[in-house]
Design a protein around this motif. Structure first.
Motif, PDB file in Angstrom:
ATOM      1  N   ILE A  29      -1.698   9.339   2.537  1.00 14.36           N
ATOM      2  CA  ILE A  29      -2.082   9.537   3.941  1.00 14.36           C
ATOM      3  C   ILE A  29      -1.091  10.476   4.628  1.00 14.36           C
TER       4      ILE A  29
ATOM      5  N   ASP B 243      -3.782   2.763   6.734  1.00 10.91           N
ATOM      6  CA  ASP B 243      -4.373   2.502   5.431  1.00 10.91           C
ATOM      7  C   ASP B 243      -5.603   1.612   5.623  1.00 10.91           C
ATOM      8  N   SER B 244      -6.458   1.565   4.638  1.00 17.07           N
ATOM      9  CA  SER B 244      -7.772   0.932   4.792  1.00 17.07           C
ATOM     10  C   SER B 244      -7.702  -0.564   5.068  1.00 17.07           C
ATOM     11  N   THR B 245      -6.571  -1.217   4.758  1.00 18.32           N
ATOM     12  CA  THR B 245      -6.453  -2.653   5.054  1.00 18.32           C
ATOM     13  C   THR B 245      -6.383  -2.915   6.547  1.00 18.32           C
TER      14      THR B 245
ATOM     15  N   ARG C 141     -10.139  10.957   4.426  1.00 17.94           N
ATOM     16  CA  ARG C 141      -9.647  10.072   3.368  1.00 17.94           C
ATOM     17  C   ARG C 141      -8.623  10.828   2.521  1.00 17.94           C
TER      18      ARG C 141
ATOM     19  N   GLN D   9       0.830  -1.219   0.000  1.00 16.84           N
ATOM     20  CA  GLN D   9       0.000   0.000   0.000  1.00 16.84           C
ATOM     21  C   GLN D   9       0.861   1.266   0.000  1.00 16.84           C
TER      22      GLN D   9
ATOM     23  N   GLU E  25      -0.816   4.558  -1.205  1.00 18.28           N
ATOM     24  CA  GLU E  25      -1.841   4.973  -0.236  1.00 18.28           C
ATOM     25  C   GLU E  25      -1.191   5.600   1.001  1.00 18.28           C
ATOM     26  N   LYS E  26      -0.115   4.998   1.466  1.00 22.12           N
ATOM     27  CA  LYS E  26       0.561   5.521   2.654  1.00 22.12           C
ATOM     28  C   LYS E  26       1.162   6.899   2.395  1.00 22.12           C
TER      29      LYS E  26
ATOM     30  N   THR F  16       3.603   4.025   7.689  1.00 20.10           N
ATOM     31  CA  THR F  16       2.901   5.262   7.333  1.00 20.10           C
ATOM     32  C   THR F  16       3.450   6.447   8.111  1.00 20.10           C
TER      33      THR F  16
ATOM     34  N   THR G  98      -6.893   7.991   6.622  1.00 14.69           N
ATOM     35  CA  THR G  98      -6.812   6.732   5.891  1.00 14.69           C
ATOM     36  C   THR G  98      -6.902   7.015   4.390  1.00 14.69           C
ATOM     37  N   ASP G  99      -7.086   5.976   3.590  1.00 14.68           N
ATOM     38  CA  ASP G  99      -7.169   6.165   2.143  1.00 14.68           C
ATOM     39  C   ASP G  99      -8.603   5.958   1.659  1.00 14.68           C
TER      40      ASP G  99
END
Length: 252
Positions: free
Chosen positions: A81, A207-209, A251, A74, A77-78, A102, A230-231
């Protein structure tokens, strides 16, 4: 390959795949099946995976993937964020940063900007910031965790009690509305709590995971957190569950 390196590779493989058999691990590591079986049994005895006939699985609790392997997951995404989180930091702020992939990305963004004080227990973050004279750096001491590059434990907690932060950014391994923020290690969780106690504003970077997951050790309930960054992979029902308990969700 050293035994410790084999253990790291085994844990990374099982965490990524959910399971592994002796034959696959033997080829991956370049060692005999007997050596793999001994390594798996030791990791099982340590509670780091669950031994099965012919291999291993992650078990009921998610395995902790070492930081150097997590950094590739990710990644974009990180970074988004981190850029969004940096917007929360005013000029001249004192910022607490725990370890994590992150938070490491956030440290890089803040380093480019400068004009702040960063207090961290993560040796990899400290190594990046120490060459940045425009950032005032305070490093928290303690017991070193090789999985996360963090310094944790009573010594870290005592040192953190001496400081006050405008914002504390913590990384988590799991976050739900019911169970709050969780991580894989109980000493790390305790040190994370020490960061939060000293902060005027507490922000989770995840992140969303990570959202919807629960891992071994409780850090804090969501009542102790003001913001989650988060993303855009966050599900709407998950966002609603967080905002319903008073957390601001952003987000990136």
């Amino acid at each position: 390959m050293l035994k410790a390196d084999r253990a790291t590779r085994i844990l990374a493989h099982v965490a990524e795949e959910g399971s592994a058999n002796v034959h696959v691990l033997s080829e991956l590591l370049g060692v005999s099946g007997a050596t793999v079986r001994r390594d798996l049994q030791e990791l099982h005895d340590q509670g780091r995976l669950q031994r099965t006939r012919g291999g291993a699985v992650t078990g009921a609790v998610n395995l902790e993937l070492p930081l150097r392997h997590r950094s590739e997951k990710q990644r974009e995404e990180k970074r988004r964020i981190a850029r969004a989180a940096a917007e929360l930091v005013p000029e001249g702020a004192v910022v607490g940063l725990t370890g994590g992939t992150t938070t490491t990305e956030l440290a890089r963004v803040l380093a480019e900007r400068g004009g702040i004080t960063v207090v961290t227990n993560a040796v990899n973050i400290a190594a990046e910031l120490i060459v940045r004279p425009e950032v005032r750096l305070v490093v928290i001491g303690g017991l070193a965790r090789s999985a996360s590059y963090e310094l944790v434990g009573p010594a870290a907690d005592r040192m953190l009690a001496q400081y006050h932060f405008d914002l504390a950014f913590i990384g988590v391994d799991g976050l739900t509305a019911d169970e709050g923020c969780t991580t894989h290690d109980e000493m790390e969780a305790q040190t994370d709590r020490a960061f939060l106690r000293g902060s005027a504003r507490s922000v989770v970077l995840a992140d969303s995971t990570k959202i919807g997951r629960v891992t071994f050790a409780s850090i804090c309930p969501l009542a102790d957190i003001q913001d989650v960054v988060t993303d855009d992979g966050l599900a709407e029902e998950q966002e609603k569950a967080l905002t319903d308990v008073g957390v601001r969700v952003q987000r990136a």
